[in-house]
Motif scaffolding. Sequence first.
Motif, mmCIF file in Angstrom:
data_model
loop_
_atom_site.group_PDB
_atom_site.id
_atom_site.type_symbol
_atom_site.label_atom_id
_atom_site.label_comp_id
_atom_site.label_asym_id
_atom_site.label_seq_id
_atom_site.Cartn_x
_atom_site.Cartn_y
_atom_site.Cartn_z
ATOM 1 N N SER B 43 0.838 -1.206 0.000
ATOM 2 C CA SER B 43 0.000 0.000 0.000
ATOM 3 C C SER B 43 0.867 1.248 0.000
ATOM 4 O O SER B 43 0.567 2.237 -0.671
ATOM 5 N N GLN B 80 -6.756 0.690 -0.875
ATOM 6 C CA GLN B 80 -7.216 -0.552 -0.264
ATOM 7 C C GLN B 80 -8.449 -0.335 0.624
ATOM 8 O O GLN B 80 -9.287 -1.223 0.749
ATOM 9 N N ASP B 148 -5.021 -1.151 -5.478
ATOM 10 C CA ASP B 148 -4.435 -1.736 -4.261
ATOM 11 C C ASP B 148 -5.420 -2.681 -3.568
ATOM 12 O O ASP B 148 -6.333 -2.244 -2.887
ATOM 13 N N GLU B 149 -5.211 -3.974 -3.749
ATOM 14 C CA GLU B 149 -6.029 -5.016 -3.100
ATOM 15 C C GLU B 149 -7.521 -4.714 -3.196
ATOM 16 O O GLU B 149 -8.255 -4.764 -2.218
HETATM 17 MG MG LIG Z 1 -2.023 -2.935 1.844
#
Ligand SMILES: [Mg+2]
Lengths: 271, 203
Positions: B43, B80, B148-149
Amino acid sequence: MNGRIKLIFSIIATITIILIIALVGILMDEDVLKADFKIKNIEPCLEYPFGTDWMGRDMLARTVKGLSISIVIGLVASIVSAVMAVIIGTLAGTMPKWVDSILGWLIDLVMGIPHLVLLILISFAVGRGIKGVMIGIAVTHWTSLARLVRSEVLQIRNEFYIKLSKKLGKSNIYILKNHILPHLLPQFIIGLVLLFPHAILHEAAVTFLGFGLPPEVPAIGIILSESMKYLSAGKWHLALFPGLSLVAIVLLFEHIGSNIKKVLDPYNAQN
Amino acid sequence: MLLEGKNLSFKYKNTDYLFENINISVESGEIVGLVAKSGYGKSTLSKILAGYETPTKGQVLLNGKKLPNKGYNPVQLIYQHPEKSINPRMKMRDVLLEAGPIDYDLIKAIGIEEDWLTRYPLELSGGELQRFSVARVLNEKTKFIIADEISTMLDVITQAQIWNVIIEFVNKRNIGLVAVTHNKHLAEKICNRIFYLEKENRG
Ligand SMILES: [Mg+2]
Ligand SMILES: Nc1ncnc2c1ncn2[C@@H]1O[C@H](COP(=O)(O)OP(=O)(O)O)[C@@H](O)[C@H]1O
């Protein structure tokens, strides 16, 4: 949702009561306030619920007039000081660090001086009367809200969604208008309403002490200080009812303030 | 276009270096995976690539130049944590409008229902919110996307649906995509190449 509607209803009802008192006082026929020695020193009765004083003035009329003056002064003073608080707090939170330091110092300085002392000084400097009291109350009461606004702004400025808004190409003005000010709005309105009772009590206090409104104005502070002289003569009602009315108005404002808090900030209420 | 992170090192105040001397790049039309275990700094690196954090050493270059400070950033991060990417006091419609006009076909494809638009963020789940932060960056001004994820909060079917929309979008518009995930299999499935953030990168 039902509770919310009840709250809103209660707020509207309270505001209406206050507005009626203010309007009745403002539109009151000056004759009602005149001295009439035929009816002096009447104890509270049906015709004169608050009694009359040593000059035969109807105390209920004087009290309503006095409250309406207090409400107007309180309204102007709270709006001015709440707006000052938001502007100064927002500037402190968004400007370069040295601006923040200076404003922080100013807030501490004004906060450090007892309100009443500062009020008396300002009333002296500007001249007695409604203007002096209004200015005095406005410049003394913005500090605590300004401090609150500043810390809110500093905190929200670091929120990820604010940084993201910048990456979406939004200007600082846009962010202030669409993210920061809406966040501050509940604080602002609650702060504004809660400033009201402060302003009214301080107005009454400086006036009572003889530094505020001139004696010919039927302000609550004047009524109370005049009545003090007659207390020992057993004229308890001269001070009691106007005093209680002042307390009642203050409590009404506190009531509005705490209800608005519950209605306006469902976000915080949910957390 | 080319987005590169050159010799990137990063440490937070009071921490050791999270990673040192990382070189990562992505070209227009390319899908690059960024894979590492959780806590390895994915991240953080994503934020650096999108200009949210300044690297302690090294630099991020877009076509050889620094990322712009003002205006729409051509490199957009889908963070995220959707709940932190969205103002809790804004209605979802306004959240989308902040990035530009709403493409109703696109938000439908991504699984956003129209009556969500009148809701506040607190009235949606994390997965539902995440679709909004995805939809927000899918517009013609975006040239690179760092995702991000984005699928960890979603069930498998929704995951596939959203990745399909994103991949179709980046292919059509020749956008460069960095798919950040701890899931190696996902990365292997959708990426042209994969960058692993390993223990050796750590300080
Ligand atoms: Mg992360
Ligand atoms: N603001 C911060 N200050 C200090 N340490 C942080 C901060 N943000 C993240 N970290 C630490 O940095 C490491 C990497 O975090 P992160 O980039 O979120 O990793 P990942 O996305 O790979 O899980 C973690 O150990 C985390 O605790």
